[in-house]
Scaffold this active site. Structure first.
Site, PDB file in Angstrom:
ATOM      1  N   GLU A 164       1.081  -0.882   0.289  1.00 35.79           N
ATOM      2  CA  GLU A 164      -0.047  -0.380  -0.054  1.00 35.79           C
ATOM      3  C   GLU A 164       0.922   1.067   0.033  1.00 35.79           C
ATOM      4  O   GLU A 164       1.267   1.608   0.955  1.00 35.79           O
ATOM      5  CB  GLU A 164      -1.493   0.140   1.148  1.00 35.79           C
ATOM      6  CG  GLU A 164      -1.892  -1.170   1.481  1.00 35.79           C
ATOM      7  CD  GLU A 164      -2.764  -0.819   0.304  1.00 35.79           C
ATOM      8  OE1 GLU A 164      -3.339  -0.107  -0.671  1.00 35.79           O
ATOM      9  OE2 GLU A 164      -3.563  -1.954  -0.233  1.00 35.79           O
TER      10      GLU A 164
ATOM     11  N   CYS B 271      -1.989   8.735   2.410  1.00 36.92           N
ATOM     12  CA  CYS B 271      -1.505   8.373   0.810  1.00 36.92           C
ATOM     13  C   CYS B 271      -2.715   8.860  -0.375  1.00 36.92           C
ATOM     14  O   CYS B 271      -2.310   8.791  -0.986  1.00 36.92           O
ATOM     15  CB  CYS B 271      -1.658   6.780   0.844  1.00 36.92           C
ATOM     16  SG  CYS B 271      -2.570   6.635   1.411  1.00 36.92           S
TER      17      CYS B 271
END
Length: 481
Positions: free
Chosen positions: A211, A246
């Site tokens: 991720e 993110c």
């Protein structure tokens, strides 16, 4: 350290081989314990997040604690059904038979977490690993030391420590962990470290989920409810750890003609959200540490960048705070525009026509998330079909991760693999193919010697011929004993 890590992994592997984690009852008990931990120790969790990031308590609850509890509830509701074998059709060539897909745990897994959402990004992959029946090591980020220490203290109090362990530390400890053989590694963080994790995993042929991040674009069309759009965009950028997320918007693309109106709206909303002196706002998270503060201030101290600031830019190194900062038409060769910002700067790129935004995005690395604000259905359809991203949201920012029925993950350089909801269970599960036959229905045509008659029947079976199947089951051509 290496010996301690090896001993911990050995204990987890022994627990897994003993079948301790396989029963649904064990899995559910751990999930209920994690949910109870989040409820009973909410104050401690908020205190740790405040210490690590000066995160407002409301953000701590909304973005971390409540989502962790929701993940537990969703998983508990679906767990027994997810664990059931899935019956699938059998083929003519294997008749008579039954076929099924049996979900089974991978084994001993490693979760390496990130610092920006240090509670949620640690516990949600662990929830998936437990639900799938694995033993697991959690390695929290040392950049969020208060939350890391809290995990090391709390998890052993709530969950089965023979199957779920926490290893604290920095690079040496992570290196020692990566030297071990794992059945799955789940990493959240930067692409640079992701490459290190992947290289270490390759030595043992260990599957990985990465991720990562990237520069998440936001396209803002002039055909839009601008006031609502800007509020949603602003809270998705600065209300998410001051942009240290993110999936936070990294830059805006809009038209040259619409840019001034958009900038004016941003200024009004930011003043309403964080006041005339945002550095004093208690609703704005600080930068995580002095290294990241210096990295960020270096970005806007570049002369080519500094002259493009139209709002904000104030900094306070003692408090590790940087004001929300808006820039317009920053040169594309600057570091601000080539690297992931992961901070409170929001540059605006202007184009002549909004349709040019799609080509601009596609000319760069695939982002973890891509956002579009518009009322134009044609533009929306083109954006969804033409832009490749890990996830996508139209007319809002970041909320797609709150839907447990949607996978969350990257594509290309923004990551590989996905999780959330059942996708977390699948992430740590091997789907085992199982075909079961009895001893009847013997087709002699499958055995040598391969005569012309046998070849004809076998070709018919491969092509799905019912007549060939009947002949095979009847034993034609006749087998000589």
């Amino acid at each position: 350290m290496a010996e301690e890590v090896a001993a911990a992994v050995g204990e987890l592997r022994a627990s897994f081989r003993a079948g301790r984690t396989r029963p649904a009852e064990w899995r559910a008990a751990q999930l209920r314990a994690i949910m109870r931990m989040a409820e009973e120790r909410e104050g401690d969790i908020c205190d740790a997040l405040q210490a690590d990031l000066a995160k407002p308590r409301m953000e701590s609850y909304l973005h971390e604690i409540s989502l962790a509890k929701a993940a537990c509830k969703f998983t508990l509701k679906g767990l027994k059904n997810w664990m059931k074998p899935e019956k699938v059709p059998a083929s003519v060539t294997t008749f008579p038979s039954t076929a099924q897909i049996v979900p089974e745990p991978l084994g001993v897994v490693l979760v390496i977490s990130a610092w920006n959402y240090p509670f949620l990004l640690s516990i949600e992959p662990v929830i998936g690993a437990i639900a799938a029946g694995n033993t697991v090591v959690l390695k929290p980020s040392d950049i969020a030391p208060a939350t890391s220490a809290l995990f090391a203290k709390l998890l052993p109090e709530y969950v089965d420590n023979s199957c779920i362990k926490v290893v604290e530390g920095g690079v040496p400890e992570t290196t020692a962990l990566l030297e071990q053989k794992w059945d799955k590694i789940f990493y959240t963080g930067s692409g640079a470290v992701g490459r290190i994790v992947m290289a270490a995993a390759a030595k043992h042929l260990t599957p990985v989920s990465l991720e990562l991040g990237g520069k998440c674009p936001v396209v803002v069309d002039s055909n839009v409810d601008l006031h609502t759009a800007i509020k949603r965009l602003a809270v998705g950028k600065w209300g998410c750890n001051s942009g240290q997320a993110c999936i936070a918007p990294d830059y805006i693309i809009t038209t040259k003609s619409f840019s001034p109106e958009l900038v004016d709206s941003l200024k009004r909303v930011l003043k309403r959200f964080y006041g005339e002196d945002p550095l004093q706002s208690e609703d704005l998270s600080r930068i995580v540490n002095s290294n990241h503060f210096r990295r960020l201030t270096n970005l806007i101290e570049d002369k080519k960048v500094a002259q493009k600031i139209v709002y904000g830019g104030q900094t306070n190194e003692k408090q590790l705070k940087i004001a929300p900062t808006v820039l317009v038409d920053v040169p594309l060769d600057t570091e601000l525009m080539t690297s992931e910002i992961f901070g409170p700067f929001l540059p605006i790129v202007t184009v002549d026509k909004i349709e040019e935004s799609i080509e601009f995005i596609n000319a760069r690395s695939k982002p973890l998330a891509a956002y579009l604000f518009t009322k134009d259905k044609k533009l929306q359809d083109e954006f969804v079909s033409s832009v490749s991203a890990g996830g996508m949201l139209v007319n809002d920012v970041a909320l797609h991760l709150a839907n447990p029925y949607l996978p969350f993950g990257g594509v290309g350089e923004s990551g590989m693999g996905s999780y959330h909801g059942k996708f977390s269970f699948d992430c740590f599960t091997h789907k085992k193919a199982v075909l079961i036959r009895g001893f009847g229905g013997e087709a002699v045509a499958r055995y040598p010697p391969y005569t012309a008659e046998k070849q004809k029947i076998l070709r018919g079976l491969i092509n799905g011929s019912l007549f060939a199947l009947i002949l095979a089951l009847l034993g034609f051509p006749r087998e000589k004993h």
